[in-house]
Design a protein around this motif. Sequence first.
Motif, mmCIF file in Angstrom:
data_model
loop_
_atom_site.group_PDB
_atom_site.id
_atom_site.type_symbol
_atom_site.label_atom_id
_atom_site.label_comp_id
_atom_site.label_asym_id
_atom_site.label_seq_id
_atom_site.Cartn_x
_atom_site.Cartn_y
_atom_site.Cartn_z
ATOM 1 N N ASP A 1 -10.704 3.955 -1.840
ATOM 2 C CA ASP A 1 -10.256 3.662 -3.903
ATOM 3 C C ASP A 1 -8.536 4.491 -3.998
ATOM 4 O O ASP A 1 -8.129 3.949 -5.122
ATOM 5 C CB ASP A 1 -11.047 5.062 -4.349
ATOM 6 N N VAL A 2 -7.877 4.782 -3.162
ATOM 7 C CA VAL A 2 -6.078 4.850 -3.200
ATOM 8 C C VAL A 2 -5.713 3.466 -4.089
ATOM 9 O O VAL A 2 -6.456 2.218 -3.258
ATOM 10 C CB VAL A 2 -5.908 5.190 -1.417
ATOM 11 N N ARG A 3 -4.975 3.618 -4.610
ATOM 12 C CA ARG A 3 -4.258 1.942 -5.277
ATOM 13 C C ARG A 3 -2.886 2.432 -4.631
ATOM 14 O O ARG A 3 -2.382 3.418 -4.340
ATOM 15 C CB ARG A 3 -3.816 3.302 -7.194
ATOM 16 N N THR A 4 -2.787 1.450 -4.984
ATOM 17 C CA THR A 4 -1.636 0.600 -4.259
ATOM 18 C C THR A 4 -0.705 1.284 -4.811
ATOM 19 O O THR A 4 -0.184 0.785 -5.539
ATOM 20 C CB THR A 4 -1.491 -1.056 -4.042
ATOM 21 N N ALA A 5 0.871 0.990 -4.189
ATOM 22 C CA ALA A 5 2.269 1.923 -4.221
ATOM 23 C C ALA A 5 3.108 1.057 -5.290
ATOM 24 O O ALA A 5 3.591 0.291 -6.045
ATOM 25 C CB ALA A 5 2.819 2.206 -3.814
ATOM 26 N N VAL B 15 -6.898 -4.703 0.082
ATOM 27 C CA VAL B 15 -6.425 -4.410 0.378
ATOM 28 C C VAL B 15 -7.018 -5.329 1.890
ATOM 29 O O VAL B 15 -6.568 -6.154 2.429
ATOM 30 C CB VAL B 15 -4.939 -3.672 0.395
ATOM 31 N N LEU B 16 -7.157 -4.591 2.728
ATOM 32 C CA LEU B 16 -8.103 -4.506 3.442
ATOM 33 C C LEU B 16 -9.571 -5.699 3.870
ATOM 34 O O LEU B 16 -8.491 -6.644 4.614
ATOM 35 C CB LEU B 16 -9.737 -3.338 3.752
ATOM 36 N N PRO C 125 -2.154 -1.858 -9.947
ATOM 37 C CA PRO C 125 -2.423 -1.863 -8.241
ATOM 38 C C PRO C 125 -3.325 -2.490 -7.812
ATOM 39 O O PRO C 125 -4.492 -2.310 -8.260
ATOM 40 C CB PRO C 125 -2.327 -0.110 -8.540
ATOM 41 N N ARG C 126 -3.820 -2.569 -6.344
ATOM 42 C CA ARG C 126 -5.368 -2.405 -5.983
ATOM 43 C C ARG C 126 -5.784 -1.525 -5.484
ATOM 44 O O ARG C 126 -4.151 -0.443 -4.813
ATOM 45 C CB ARG C 126 -5.691 -4.002 -5.150
ATOM 46 N N THR C 127 -6.906 -1.041 -4.455
ATOM 47 C CA THR C 127 -6.998 -0.331 -4.190
ATOM 48 C C THR C 127 -7.237 -1.151 -2.553
ATOM 49 O O THR C 127 -7.434 -1.663 -2.184
ATOM 50 C CB THR C 127 -9.038 0.026 -4.383
ATOM 51 N N LEU D 221 0.879 -0.939 -0.379
ATOM 52 C CA LEU D 221 0.150 -0.065 -0.135
ATOM 53 C C LEU D 221 0.333 1.054 0.140
ATOM 54 O O LEU D 221 0.798 1.774 -1.254
ATOM 55 C CB LEU D 221 -1.009 0.178 1.177
ATOM 56 N N ALA D 222 1.394 1.003 1.110
ATOM 57 C CA ALA D 222 2.588 2.065 0.975
ATOM 58 C C ALA D 222 3.597 2.350 0.268
ATOM 59 O O ALA D 222 4.212 4.090 0.663
ATOM 60 C CB ALA D 222 2.682 2.760 2.421
ATOM 61 N N GLY D 223 4.585 1.799 0.254
ATOM 62 C CA GLY D 223 5.348 1.987 -1.255
ATOM 63 C C GLY D 223 6.980 1.747 -0.227
ATOM 64 O O GLY D 223 7.946 1.971 -0.148
#
Length: 164
Positions: free
Chosen positions: A119-123, A136-137, A130-132, A73-75
């Motif tokens: 809706d944020v996409r993964t790093a 991931v949750l 990328p997924r949302t 997610l955060a990279g």
Amino acid sequence: MLESQRERVPLNDGGELDTALAFLSFARSCVLKKVDGLADEQLRRGLVVSGTTLLGLVQHLTVAERYWFVYILAGDPRYADADFDMTVAPDRPADQVIAAYRTAIADSDAHIRAADGLDVRTAHPVPDEPRTLRWVLAHMTSETVRHAGHADILRELIDGVTGR
């Protein structure tokens, strides 16, 4: 009669993120309840053919939290090469493994809350795009619940305590 650790599922319904976090937190809590009050030997005891232990499940979930929320997610590249092994080194104290899980949870929650919505996409891609955060949750909730079920069985075999 078996002792029960049952508690109600969350009733949070204040929005998608609130509900998703409540259920993930509930699943994490279920895992932590399974290791509460046990001696080191009990936490390391393999009672199934695979050799899975309660402490090994906690170590595995710690790595999963860091990999999915901190790296994917955060990279953060520190967790790119995740080792999901469930074998805990004999010289690694049980309380250290459990504390690391609690820390990983807090770090994950910080990254989730810092994101600009579900809706944020993964790093990093999963596997090819990328997924949302929503995905991931859902993935981590299902992974944690799956292993909480394993932990339920192990705990019942150790001392008869049941529940979710």
